[in-house]
Scaffold this motif. Structure first.
Motif, PDB file in Angstrom:
ATOM      1  N   GLU A   1      58.124  21.373  35.021  1.00 14.90           N
ATOM      2  CA  GLU A   1      58.227  21.616  36.466  1.00 14.90           C
ATOM      3  C   GLU A   1      59.660  21.671  36.951  1.00 14.90           C
ATOM      4  OE1 GLU A   1      56.494  19.704  40.601  1.00 14.90           O
ATOM      5  OE2 GLU A   1      55.290  19.751  38.776  1.00 14.90           O
ATOM      6  N   VAL A   2      60.563  20.957  36.262  1.00 14.49           N
ATOM      7  CA  VAL A   2      61.965  20.989  36.694  1.00 14.49           C
ATOM      8  C   VAL A   2      62.491  22.410  36.546  1.00 14.49           C
ATOM      9  CG1 VAL A   2      64.287  20.142  36.216  1.00 14.49           C
ATOM     10  CG2 VAL A   2      62.338  18.583  36.116  1.00 14.49           C
ATOM     11  N   GLY A   3      63.101  22.932  37.616  1.00 14.13           N
ATOM     12  CA  GLY A   3      63.499  24.333  37.661  1.00 14.13           C
ATOM     13  C   GLY A   3      64.662  24.692  36.774  1.00 14.13           C
ATOM     14  N   ASN A   4      65.342  23.743  36.196  1.00 17.50           N
ATOM     15  CA  ASN A   4      66.436  24.042  35.273  1.00 17.50           C
ATOM     16  C   ASN A   4      66.400  23.022  34.150  1.00 17.50           C
ATOM     17  OD1 ASN A   4      67.104  21.895  36.830  1.00 17.50           O
ATOM     18  ND2 ASN A   4      69.144  22.573  37.378  1.00 17.50           N
TER      19      ASN A   4
ATOM     20  N   GLN B   1      64.571  28.917  46.211  1.00 17.28           N
ATOM     21  CA  GLN B   1      63.499  28.317  45.414  1.00 17.28           C
ATOM     22  C   GLN B   1      63.406  26.842  45.757  1.00 17.28           C
ATOM     23  OE1 GLN B   1      64.376  29.003  41.293  1.00 17.28           O
ATOM     24  NE2 GLN B   1      64.257  31.224  41.445  1.00 17.28           N
ATOM     25  N   THR B   2      62.189  26.355  45.941  1.00 17.64           N
ATOM     26  CA  THR B   2      61.980  24.934  46.219  1.00 17.64           C
ATOM     27  C   THR B   2      61.240  24.292  45.056  1.00 17.64           C
ATOM     28  OG1 THR B   2      59.947  25.452  47.417  1.00 17.64           O
ATOM     29  CG2 THR B   2      61.961  25.256  48.711  1.00 17.64           C
ATOM     30  N   GLY B   3      61.521  23.044  44.796  1.00 18.13           N
ATOM     31  CA  GLY B   3      60.876  22.312  43.712  1.00 18.13           C
ATOM     32  C   GLY B   3      61.782  21.214  43.216  1.00 18.13           C
ATOM     33  N   TYR B   4      61.478  20.709  42.015  1.00 21.08           N
ATOM     34  CA  TYR B   4      62.292  19.660  41.408  1.00 21.08           C
ATOM     35  C   TYR B   4      63.368  20.302  40.533  1.00 21.08           C
ATOM     36  CZ  TYR B   4      59.026  16.066  42.955  1.00 21.08           C
ATOM     37  OH  TYR B   4      58.273  15.229  43.717  1.00 21.08           O
ATOM     38  N   PHE B   5      64.597  19.783  40.665  1.00 19.20           N
ATOM     39  CA  PHE B   5      65.731  20.326  39.910  1.00 19.20           C
ATOM     40  C   PHE B   5      66.563  19.177  39.367  1.00 19.20           C
ATOM     41  CE2 PHE B   5      64.700  23.423  43.193  1.00 19.20           C
ATOM     42  CZ  PHE B   5      64.537  24.578  42.442  1.00 19.20           C
ATOM     43  N   SER B   6      67.181  19.416  38.227  1.00 18.78           N
ATOM     44  CA  SER B   6      68.105  18.451  37.640  1.00 18.78           C
ATOM     45  C   SER B   6      69.512  18.818  38.075  1.00 18.78           C
ATOM     46  CB  SER B   6      67.993  18.474  36.114  1.00 18.78           C
ATOM     47  OG  SER B   6      68.981  17.640  35.531  1.00 18.78           O
ATOM     48  N   THR B   7      70.135  17.952  38.847  1.00 23.82           N
ATOM     49  CA  THR B   7      71.482  18.239  39.348  1.00 23.82           C
ATOM     50  C   THR B   7      72.185  16.936  39.696  1.00 23.82           C
ATOM     51  OG1 THR B   7      72.782  19.326  41.065  1.00 23.82           O
ATOM     52  CG2 THR B   7      70.617  18.549  41.695  1.00 23.82           C
ATOM     53  N   GLU B   8      73.507  16.929  39.554  1.00 26.58           N
ATOM     54  CA  GLU B   8      74.292  15.760  39.938  1.00 26.58           C
ATOM     55  C   GLU B   8      74.829  15.877  41.355  1.00 26.58           C
ATOM     56  OE1 GLU B   8      77.332  15.190  37.074  1.00 26.58           O
ATOM     57  OE2 GLU B   8      75.961  14.686  35.440  1.00 26.58           O
TER      58      GLU B   8
END
Length: 415
Positions: A83-86, A174-181
């Motif tokens: 599900e994470v977009g990246n 785009q909306t959703g869960y993403f991995s980012t700092e």
């Protein structure tokens, strides 16, 4: 007898002991039976109530749910990764488990654990991702990004006309869960948005323009040269132009005319001008010739008559147009009685001659003599200009006889 009594006594004791042992053994059996029955009833009640042995999942120091099998977390972690977009590799950590007894109805599903993983992983956020031409620009926490982009684009629409604005670049959200700092607020992201996207506005614009009236002249010999009078006022017309306009970020880059329609026709101004020259009398001409004046300008320069004496407006001299700086000559010998600035005349020189005659030279750009100077015919006394009340470079020349203005044309050979 004694032996029989002893035997009887021992038999009694033996029988008593056996009875006691029997009773004791029977009691233990009863107790064991009751305990087993109770345990069985507890197990039956435990199972029938829906309870089960399960695992509490401790994820990064927080219990996020209870699962019936450790495989549930593994499956949930896979769903979270999907599900994470990246790329979220390395973000999801391994949990710790502890055995617990709980009701089956309280067990978490893999979907529940997936959501808990996403919400409790440090660098995974639910956000809006802004992409421009396929490039990731920013992850934004505010869920109003789409509406802001729409409002920002429409803010370039022009008022009071048909217009439409759109992004030049391909803009995606785009909306959703993403991995980012780095997670931006909408306010922080606005500067990035403004510097990354351009807005093209196409509009159909109508504007009203003034159509200036022209001027026509009518000549009359009943008035002197230099006479001018408006006998019919001009009226400006109106024109409506319709243009196709293209703007980038509010700055016009292209304009194409679609149509141009005159809605009100202009009305020309009509001016009556005089053509007659004011002639000196025979006696004036004779006296002028006798005076022997020379022409006040160098005739090799470009010059002409722009207004005659009289000319229907009380003109007291003759106007000779010439380029600025053209030399002005004294027409005869005499004494400078005035040299300075004189109101509507501008810079002016007056020279006194014999027999009560004087000459005046006005609108000069600069003076070459001073009051009290003696001059001779042909001496430069000033330079042509347009000072005072004047509409262009020229020499206003007057001749005065005993203080009264007379027609100067004959004196300088123009009559």
């Amino acid at each position: 007898m004694i032996v029989d009594r002893f035997r009887a006594t021992n038999l009694y004791v033996y029988i008593k002991r056996r009875v006691r042992d029997y009773n004791r053994s029977h009691s233990l059996i009863k107790v064991a039976s009751v305990a087993a029955t109770a345990f069985l009833m507890i197990v039956i009640g435990f199972v029938s109530s829906g309870a089960t042995i399960a695992y509490a999942v401790n994820y990064d120091g927080q219990v996020i749910g209870t699962v019936g099998s450790k495989k549930i977390f593994t499956a949930a972690a896979g769903l979270a990764m999907d599900e994470v977009g990246n790329d979220a590799t390395g973000e999801i950590s391994s949990p710790k488990y502890s055995a617990v007894v709980t009701l089956k109805s309280h067990l978490a599903s893999k979907e529940d654990i997936k959501t808990a993983i996403l919400e409790n992983t440090e660098n995974i956020f639910y956000a809006s991702l802004l992409k421009v031409n396929g490039k990731e620009i920013a992850y934004i926490s505010d869920n109003t990004l789409t509406q802001y982009l729409k409002d920002y684009c429409n803010s370039f629409n022009l008022e009071n006309c048909e217009s439409k604005s759109s992004f030049v670049e391909t803009v995606e959200v785009q909306t959703g869960y993403f991995s980012t700092e780095k997670l931006y607020t909408l306010e922080e992201a606005k500067e990035l948005i403004h510097s990354s996207v351009n807005v093209k506005t196409e509009a159909t614009v109508s504007s009203e323009q003034t159509v200036k009236f022209g001027t026509t002249t009518q000549k009359t010999s009943a008035q002197s040269v230099g006479y001018s009078q408006v006998i019919k006022s001009g009226v400006n017309g109106k024109r409506v132009n319709t243009d196709s306009v293209v703007l980038i970020n509010g700055v016009e880059t292209e304009r194409t005319n679609i149509s141009s329609t005159i809605t009100e026709q202009p009305v020309n101004q009509v001016v009556l001008v005089g053509t007659a020259k004011v002639m000196a009398s025979a006696s004036q001409r004779a006296e002028a010739y006798a005076q022997g004046f020379i022409f006040p300008l160098d005739k090799s320069a470009r010059w002409g008559v722009s207004a005659y004496y009289g000319d229907g407006r009380g003109h007291k001299g003759i106007d000779l147009y010439a380029p600025k700086g053209t030399k002005i000559y004294a027409v005869a010998a005499g004494t400078v009685t005035y040299a300075g600035y004189n109101g509507n005349y501008g810079y002016m020189v007056i020279v006194s001659h014999a027999n009560g005659t004087s000459t005046a030279y006005a609108h000069a750009s600069s003076l070459c003599v001073s009051s009290g100077d003696s001059v001779v015919a042909g001496e430069t006394i000033a330079l042509v200009g347009s000072t005072g009340y004047s509409t262009g470079n020229h020499l206003h020349f007057e001749v005065r006889k005993n203080g009264t203005n007379v027609n100067p044309a004959a004196y300088i050979g123009l009559d």
